[in-house]
Design a protein around this motif. Structure first.
Motif, PDB file in Angstrom:
ATOM      1  N   TYR A 148       0.831  -0.876  -0.349  1.00  0.00           N
ATOM      2  CA  TYR A 148       0.289   0.164  -0.067  1.00  0.00           C
ATOM      3  C   TYR A 148       0.926   1.739  -0.304  1.00  0.00           C
ATOM      4  CZ  TYR A 148      -3.265   3.800   1.708  1.00  0.00           C
ATOM      5  OH  TYR A 148      -3.922   5.084   1.842  1.00  0.00           O
ATOM      6  N   ARG A 152       1.411   4.432  -2.783  1.00  0.00           N
ATOM      7  CA  ARG A 152       1.081   5.872  -2.223  1.00  0.00           C
ATOM      8  C   ARG A 152       1.976   6.612  -1.839  1.00  0.00           C
ATOM      9  NH1 ARG A 152      -0.433   9.549  -0.212  1.00  0.00           N
ATOM     10  NH2 ARG A 152      -1.172   9.870   1.784  1.00  0.00           N
ATOM     11  N   ARG A 228      -2.045   0.579  11.576  1.00  0.00           N
ATOM     12  CA  ARG A 228      -2.240   2.557  11.363  1.00  0.00           C
ATOM     13  C   ARG A 228      -1.348   3.240  10.586  1.00  0.00           C
ATOM     14  NH1 ARG A 228      -1.241   2.028  16.621  1.00  0.00           N
ATOM     15  NH2 ARG A 228       0.249   1.571  17.128  1.00  0.00           N
ATOM     16  N   LEU A 229      -0.172   2.152  10.133  1.00  0.00           N
ATOM     17  CA  LEU A 229      -0.025   3.016   8.517  1.00  0.00           C
ATOM     18  C   LEU A 229      -0.226   2.811   7.278  1.00  0.00           C
ATOM     19  CD1 LEU A 229       3.387   1.092   9.155  1.00  0.00           C
ATOM     20  CD2 LEU A 229       2.767   3.303   9.255  1.00  0.00           C
ATOM     21  N   ALA A 232      -7.148   4.684   6.089  1.00  0.00           N
ATOM     22  CA  ALA A 232      -8.501   4.230   6.295  1.00  0.00           C
ATOM     23  C   ALA A 232      -9.176   3.015   5.963  1.00  0.00           C
ATOM     24  CB  ALA A 232      -9.034   5.897   6.314  1.00  0.00           C
TER      25      ALA A 232
ATOM     26  N   PHE B 130     -18.746  16.130   5.293  1.00  0.00           N
ATOM     27  CA  PHE B 130     -17.407  17.067   5.198  1.00  0.00           C
ATOM     28  C   PHE B 130     -16.174  16.756   4.417  1.00  0.00           C
ATOM     29  CE2 PHE B 130     -13.180  19.186   7.317  1.00  0.00           C
ATOM     30  CZ  PHE B 130     -13.357  20.631   7.386  1.00  0.00           C
ATOM     31  N   LEU B 132     -13.017  16.000   2.083  1.00  0.00           N
ATOM     32  CA  LEU B 132     -11.428  16.772   1.918  1.00  0.00           C
ATOM     33  C   LEU B 132      -9.941  15.564   1.640  1.00  0.00           C
ATOM     34  CD1 LEU B 132      -9.449  18.714   2.845  1.00  0.00           C
ATOM     35  CD2 LEU B 132      -8.764  17.407   4.892  1.00  0.00           C
ATOM     36  N   THR B 133     -10.930  14.388   2.388  1.00  0.00           N
ATOM     37  CA  THR B 133      -9.774  13.328   1.606  1.00  0.00           C
ATOM     38  C   THR B 133     -10.057  12.428   0.367  1.00  0.00           C
ATOM     39  OG1 THR B 133      -9.821  12.444   4.285  1.00  0.00           O
ATOM     40  CG2 THR B 133      -9.060  10.867   2.349  1.00  0.00           C
ATOM     41  N   SER B 139      -5.190  13.113   3.216  1.00  0.00           N
ATOM     42  CA  SER B 139      -6.666  14.495   3.353  1.00  0.00           C
ATOM     43  C   SER B 139      -5.102  15.861   2.744  1.00  0.00           C
ATOM     44  CB  SER B 139      -7.117  14.955   4.613  1.00  0.00           C
ATOM     45  OG  SER B 139      -6.108  14.575   5.660  1.00  0.00           O
ATOM     46  N   TYR B 164     -13.671   8.015   2.478  1.00  0.00           N
ATOM     47  CA  TYR B 164     -13.989   8.343   3.491  1.00  0.00           C
ATOM     48  C   TYR B 164     -14.122   9.368   3.820  1.00  0.00           C
ATOM     49  CZ  TYR B 164     -10.191   5.052   2.468  1.00  0.00           C
ATOM     50  OH  TYR B 164      -9.083   4.399   1.731  1.00  0.00           O
ATOM     51  N   PHE B 362      -7.595   7.862  12.455  1.00  0.00           N
ATOM     52  CA  PHE B 362      -7.900   8.364  11.283  1.00  0.00           C
ATOM     53  C   PHE B 362      -8.081  10.474  11.271  1.00  0.00           C
ATOM     54  CE2 PHE B 362      -7.759   4.224  10.917  1.00  0.00           C
ATOM     55  CZ  PHE B 362      -5.664   3.997  10.372  1.00  0.00           C
ATOM     56  N   THR B 366      -3.768  11.928  11.167  1.00  0.00           N
ATOM     57  CA  THR B 366      -2.961  10.549  11.574  1.00  0.00           C
ATOM     58  C   THR B 366      -2.042  10.866  12.674  1.00  0.00           C
ATOM     59  OG1 THR B 366      -1.661  10.579  10.029  1.00  0.00           O
ATOM     60  CG2 THR B 366      -3.368   8.948   9.705  1.00  0.00           C
ATOM     61  N   ASN B 368       0.959  10.572  12.781  1.00  0.00           N
ATOM     62  CA  ASN B 368       2.399  10.087  11.601  1.00  0.00           C
ATOM     63  C   ASN B 368       2.556  11.997  12.093  1.00  0.00           C
ATOM     64  OD1 ASN B 368       3.625   8.195  12.273  1.00  0.00           O
ATOM     65  ND2 ASN B 368       3.626   7.895  10.237  1.00  0.00           N
TER      66      ASN B 368
HETATM   67  C1  FAD Z   1     -13.990   7.146  10.933  1.00  0.00           C
HETATM   68  C2  FAD Z   1     -13.448   8.299   9.930  1.00  0.00           C
HETATM   69  C3  FAD Z   1     -13.841   9.364   9.713  1.00  0.00           C
HETATM   70  C4  FAD Z   1     -13.609   9.696   8.416  1.00  0.00           C
HETATM   71  N1  FAD Z   1     -14.554  11.054   8.696  1.00  0.00           N
HETATM   72  C5  FAD Z   1     -13.658  11.731   7.062  1.00  0.00           C
HETATM   73  C6  FAD Z   1     -14.515  12.847   6.403  1.00  0.00           C
HETATM   74  O1  FAD Z   1     -15.660  13.187   7.116  1.00  0.00           O
HETATM   75  N2  FAD Z   1     -14.065  13.842   5.554  1.00  0.00           N
HETATM   76  C7  FAD Z   1     -13.264  13.825   5.158  1.00  0.00           C
HETATM   77  O2  FAD Z   1     -13.078  14.228   4.273  1.00  0.00           O
HETATM   78  N3  FAD Z   1     -12.673  12.300   5.311  1.00  0.00           N
HETATM   79  C8  FAD Z   1     -12.690  11.749   6.107  1.00  0.00           C
HETATM   80  N4  FAD Z   1     -12.108  10.218   7.550  1.00  0.00           N
HETATM   81  C9  FAD Z   1     -10.512  10.096   5.995  1.00  0.00           C
HETATM   82  C10 FAD Z   1      -9.205  10.491   7.308  1.00  0.00           C
HETATM   83  O3  FAD Z   1      -9.385  11.890   7.039  1.00  0.00           O
HETATM   84  C11 FAD Z   1      -7.559   9.734   6.370  1.00  0.00           C
HETATM   85  O4  FAD Z   1      -8.009   8.182   6.529  1.00  0.00           O
HETATM   86  C12 FAD Z   1      -6.539  10.357   6.737  1.00  0.00           C
HETATM   87  O5  FAD Z   1      -6.283  11.599   5.984  1.00  0.00           O
HETATM   88  C13 FAD Z   1      -5.163   9.449   6.165  1.00  0.00           C
HETATM   89  O6  FAD Z   1      -5.539   9.446   4.939  1.00  0.00           O
HETATM   90  P1  FAD Z   1      -5.606   7.991   4.361  1.00  0.00           P
HETATM   91  O7  FAD Z   1      -6.953   6.453   4.883  1.00  0.00           O
HETATM   92  O8  FAD Z   1      -5.570   8.210   2.992  1.00  0.00           O
HETATM   93  O9  FAD Z   1      -4.438   7.549   5.018  1.00  0.00           O
HETATM   94  P2  FAD Z   1      -2.105   8.075   4.135  1.00  0.00           P
HETATM   95  O10 FAD Z   1      -2.266   9.567   4.345  1.00  0.00           O
HETATM   96  O11 FAD Z   1      -2.816   6.769   3.114  1.00  0.00           O
HETATM   97  O12 FAD Z   1      -1.978   7.604   5.177  1.00  0.00           O
HETATM   98  C14 FAD Z   1      -1.211   6.211   5.601  1.00  0.00           C
HETATM   99  C15 FAD Z   1      -0.149   6.134   6.240  1.00  0.00           C
HETATM  100  O13 FAD Z   1       0.929   7.153   6.005  1.00  0.00           O
HETATM  101  C16 FAD Z   1       1.424   7.731   7.219  1.00  0.00           C
HETATM  102  N5  FAD Z   1       1.919   9.202   6.372  1.00  0.00           N
HETATM  103  C17 FAD Z   1       1.139   9.565   5.615  1.00  0.00           C
HETATM  104  N6  FAD Z   1       1.610  11.061   5.269  1.00  0.00           N
HETATM  105  C18 FAD Z   1       2.392  11.146   6.347  1.00  0.00           C
HETATM  106  C19 FAD Z   1       3.836  11.465   5.760  1.00  0.00           C
HETATM  107  N7  FAD Z   1       3.601  12.496   4.758  1.00  0.00           N
HETATM  108  N8  FAD Z   1       4.983  11.279   6.782  1.00  0.00           N
HETATM  109  C20 FAD Z   1       4.863  10.456   7.421  1.00  0.00           C
HETATM  110  N9  FAD Z   1       4.047   9.609   7.511  1.00  0.00           N
HETATM  111  C21 FAD Z   1       2.684   9.632   6.599  1.00  0.00           C
HETATM  112  C22 FAD Z   1      -0.188   8.396   7.520  1.00  0.00           C
HETATM  113  O14 FAD Z   1      -0.173   8.528   9.807  1.00  0.00           O
HETATM  114  C23 FAD Z   1      -0.900   6.987   7.413  1.00  0.00           C
HETATM  115  O15 FAD Z   1       0.174   6.139   8.861  1.00  0.00           O
HETATM  116  C24 FAD Z   1     -12.468   9.737   7.670  1.00  0.00           C
HETATM  117  C25 FAD Z   1     -11.165   8.959   8.356  1.00  0.00           C
HETATM  118  C26 FAD Z   1     -12.196   7.471   8.942  1.00  0.00           C
HETATM  119  C27 FAD Z   1     -11.284   6.664   9.160  1.00  0.00           C
END
Ligand code: FAD
Lengths: 275, 386
Positions: A148, A152, A228-229, A232, B130, B132-133, B139, B164, B362, B366, B368
């Motif tokens: 993943y 990404r 966590r990595l 979502a 809302f 964003l992601t 996000s 999400y 999330f 996160t 990180n």
């Molecule tokens: C219950 C829930 C409700 C949510 N509600 C909303 C909502 O209402 N609106 C909305 O827009 N989104 C929502 N989200 C989405 C949430 O904002 C995203 O899950 C979050 O921004 C992380 O993005 P991703 O899931 O794509 O993970 P990724 O960005 O792919 O992250 C994967 C891993 O990489 C790490 N990572 C990412 N970037 C870096 C970096 N630069 N350096 C080091 N580590 C990094 C992260 O910490 C994580 O461990 C929701 C998620 C959940 C689980």
């Protein structure tokens, strides 16, 4: 403990299968090998079993049903007594609270309702086998994370190359390698001992049930760090998070989260078994 | 220690009572996110929907969306979120109401925009989302590809995909972040979208926890966004771009920390309520977990006050969010240990809390991302100074 060679082989297979094929095929292998014809029950009588094995269990053959988990009486406390039934209790499991399958292909069984359930697998062999299986599943999760994170991208570079991500993956790997080392000792052939009857490579303390419970908790914690990595994606039902959840449930049913009750009172018997 | 304004105390007291009702539907909602429709009459849900206010609910004015007269809007949201999430985080996050869009409107919305949104929310329980992601982009604002293409009359066409997003399939209104076609990386705007407009499509993505929130994927296919639905257009340029967006997230983060705390407290309370007697090492552990929650809670309150004092001061909020999520996972994983093997089956609420606790990680960045923010604060001397 002295473990027959074929049991150790089943452990190895469970780990490899969990890693390569997934949790359900691995549990099918392990259950068929160590608990044929009867569902492996945890200390409180619950079981998590592959659906395809339900037809093979004699326990259900004469009852025409699988005794899948439905509402139970108030659950017991670790010392065996039942909590006060007069307590306000809106969140106790009611008949409507039947859990969904934790993972497609897995069924959850409540404590056996037959007066004398058939004897299950040897708890030590089953417990260690499950730990191997859960380690394999955790390694599979790690691989899913790497895949993943590699695709990404952030600002043109893969997330996998972020230092924090590298560090988190390395931490998970250290845990997994340590767990593998602890379990590996159980699978090795008995080593030649010195004149004092001891091997310098042997652990100082045995992997007793409380120690195994801590090892299972360690696997859960690595899985949580890996989840966590996955962002979502790992929180959705379609991602590898679901198998990680099933793995948590296996640890819960067969040994529970290690707590002080387990440390201080591990020789106390309850009506359902040893806590 | 700061004394809480009287009206805030009263709000807290009422919300705490209302929160207990949320628990009754928690497991049902966990199995079926649509069950939320059966709970719309609960006081907590009506409060979130904007249809019920506690006594002494003192706002700065009669205008729609006015903040609290005591000025501690973030602390108020934290206290409310913690209590309601203790009741049930899934129900709280899956309730109708202005939610995060309300915070966004508070910072970037004109009075006309607030009137439009709150007017519609006042008609009946309506959800907002809302968005964003984005898929494969998280996000991070700089990575965003959802696009607003100017049509020429000040309005835009919105195209792209979000992932999400909570409540998106049941929402009537949404706030959407998107890049204006042809602008630089940070040329991002927030706009209001009527989900009944052609081109908006949302479908649920089943999750392992917090199922009441019903996460969704959304696609926008040439959704028309009139000029009056662009947020921040009435503000000076320095206030409408990243400054505004960052201060919205700073305000939201302490509430997410509070949701994590609420989940942790629900698990901790469950031990206290359902284990008759805790002795020796068990009592020690129970108290230790309680102290962990207390520590994270103090940090969260301080973070909220820092943001209320200065909206750009979001460093404590990052620390609180990171710590509270850690504590929520720890407490919910350990709670079943007080009930022996099979506890997650015999006590389905504990199982649900352990799954829910994973989800808050999330939201709003996160761990990180919070750590990276904190490092920036440390490096620039903005946090950790005497
Ligand atoms: C219950 C829930 C409700 C949510 N509600 C909303 C909502 O209402 N609106 C909305 O827009 N989104 C929502 N989200 C989405 C949430 O904002 C995203 O899950 C979050 O921004 C992380 O993005 P991703 O899931 O794509 O993970 P990724 O960005 O792919 O992250 C994967 C891993 O990489 C790490 N990572 C990412 N970037 C870096 C970096 N630069 N350096 C080091 N580590 C990094 C992260 O910490 C994580 O461990 C929701 C998620 C959940 C689980």
């Amino acid at each position: 403990m002295t473990v027959p060679a074929e049991v150790r082989e089943h452990w190895r297979e469970a780990r490899v299968s969990a890693r390569n094929d997934g949790l359900v095929p691995a549990l099918t292998l392990l259950s068929r090998a160590l608990s044929p014809s009867t569902p492996p029950r945890g200390p409180r009588g619950h079981a998590v079993v592959p659906r395809e094995l339900l037809v093979e269990y004699r326990e259900f053959a004469d009852r025409g049903g699988y005794g899948e988990r439905t509402g139970t009486s108030a659950p017991a406390e670790p010392d065996g007594h039942r909590p006060d039934s007069h307590q306000p209790d809106s969140h106790r499991p009611g008949p409507e609270a039947e859990p969904a399958d934790p993972l497609p292909g897995l069924a959850v069984l409540g404590p056996a309702t037959t007066a004398q359930p058939l004897p299950g697998p040897d708890p030590d062999a089953w417990g260690a086998g499950l730990a191997w299986l859960r380690l394999g599943n955790s390694e599979r999760l790690r691989e899913a994370c790497v895949a993943y994170l590699a695709t990404r991208k952030v600002e043109g570079t893969s997330l996998l190359l972020q230092q924090l991500v590298k560090g988190a993956l390395a931490d998970a790997l250290i845990e997994q390698l340590e767990i593998e080392g602890v379990l590996d000792y159980l699978t090795e052939d008995a080593e030649e001992t010195g004149p004092d009857g001891c091997s310098p490579l042997a652990p100082a303390l045995p992997l007793d049930p409380p120690a195994l419970a801590r090892l299972q908790a360690q696997i859960t914690e690595v899985d949580r760090a890996l989840l966590r990595l996955l962002g979502a994606y790992g929180f959705t039902a379609e991602g590898p998070g679901q198998a990680a959840y099933a793995s948590e449930l296996l640890a819960d049913v067969y040994c529970g989260w290690p707590g002080p009750a387990q440390h201080s009172e591990n020789d106390r018997n309850t009506p359902e078994g040893t806590v | 220690m700061r004394t809480l304004p009287g009206p805030l105390r009263t709000t807290h007291r009422h919300v705490r009572q209302w929160a207990d009702d949320l628990r009754a539907g928690a497991l049902e909602l966990d199995r079926d996110p649509d069950a939320v429709h059966r709970y719309l009459d609960l006081p907590a849900v009506r409060f979130l929907a904007g249809h019920l206010t506690p006594p002494e609910w003192d706002r700065t004015g009669p205008e729609a969306g006015s903040g609290p007269a005591h000025g501690l809007a973030t602390l108020e949201r934290v206290l409310v979120s913690e209590e309601l999430a203790r009741g049930d985080a899934g129900m709280m996050l899956g309730s109708p109401g202005a939610s995060m869009t309300g915070v966004l409107l508070g910072v970037l919305g004109s009075q006309a925009q607030k009137d439009w949104v709150y007017g519609r929310l006042g008609e009946r329980p309506r959800w907002t989302c809302f968005a964003l992601t984005e898929p494969d982009r998280g996000s991070a604002i700089g990575e965003m590809t959802t696009t607003l293409t100017p049509v020429g009359d000040g309005s835009y066409l919105l195209d792209g995909e979000k992932r999400y997003v909570g409540n998106a399939a049941r929402a009537d209104l949404g706030a959407v972040f998107a890049r204006v076609a042809g602008t630089e990386r940070l040329g991002v705007l927030a706009v209001l979208v009527d989900t009944a407009d052609p081109g908006y499509r949302a479908e649920p993505l089943p999750t392992l926890g917090l199922r009441g929130v019903q996460l969704c994927r959304i696609t926008f296919d040439r959704v028309h966004v009139p000029a009056e639905q662009v947020l921040g257009a009435h503000l000076p340029p320095t206030r409408r771009g990243m400054w505004g967006i960052v201060s919205v997230f700073n305000r939201l983060r302490p509430s997410v920390a509070a949701i994590a705390l609420g989940i942790a407290r629900a698990a901790h309370d469950y031990i206290g309520d359902n284990r008759k007697e805790l002795r020796g090492a068990e009592r020690d552990l129970y108290e230790e977990l309680g102290r962990r929650i207390d520590g994270a809670r103090r940090l969260t309150y301080r973070a909220a006050l820092a943001v209320d004092d200065k909206p750009s001061d979001g460093y404590l909020a990052s620390a609180a969010k990171a710590r509270a999520c850690e504590v929520a996972e720890e407490v919910t994983l350990r709670a079943p240990g007080f009930f022996g093997p099979g506890a997650r089956l015999d006590h389905p609420l504990l199982d649900k809390l352990a799954r829910d606790a994973r989800g808050v990680e999330f939201m709003e960045g996160t761990r990180n991302i919070q750590k990276l923010t904190l490092f920036q604060g440390l490096h620039t001397g903005k946090v950790g100074r005497l």
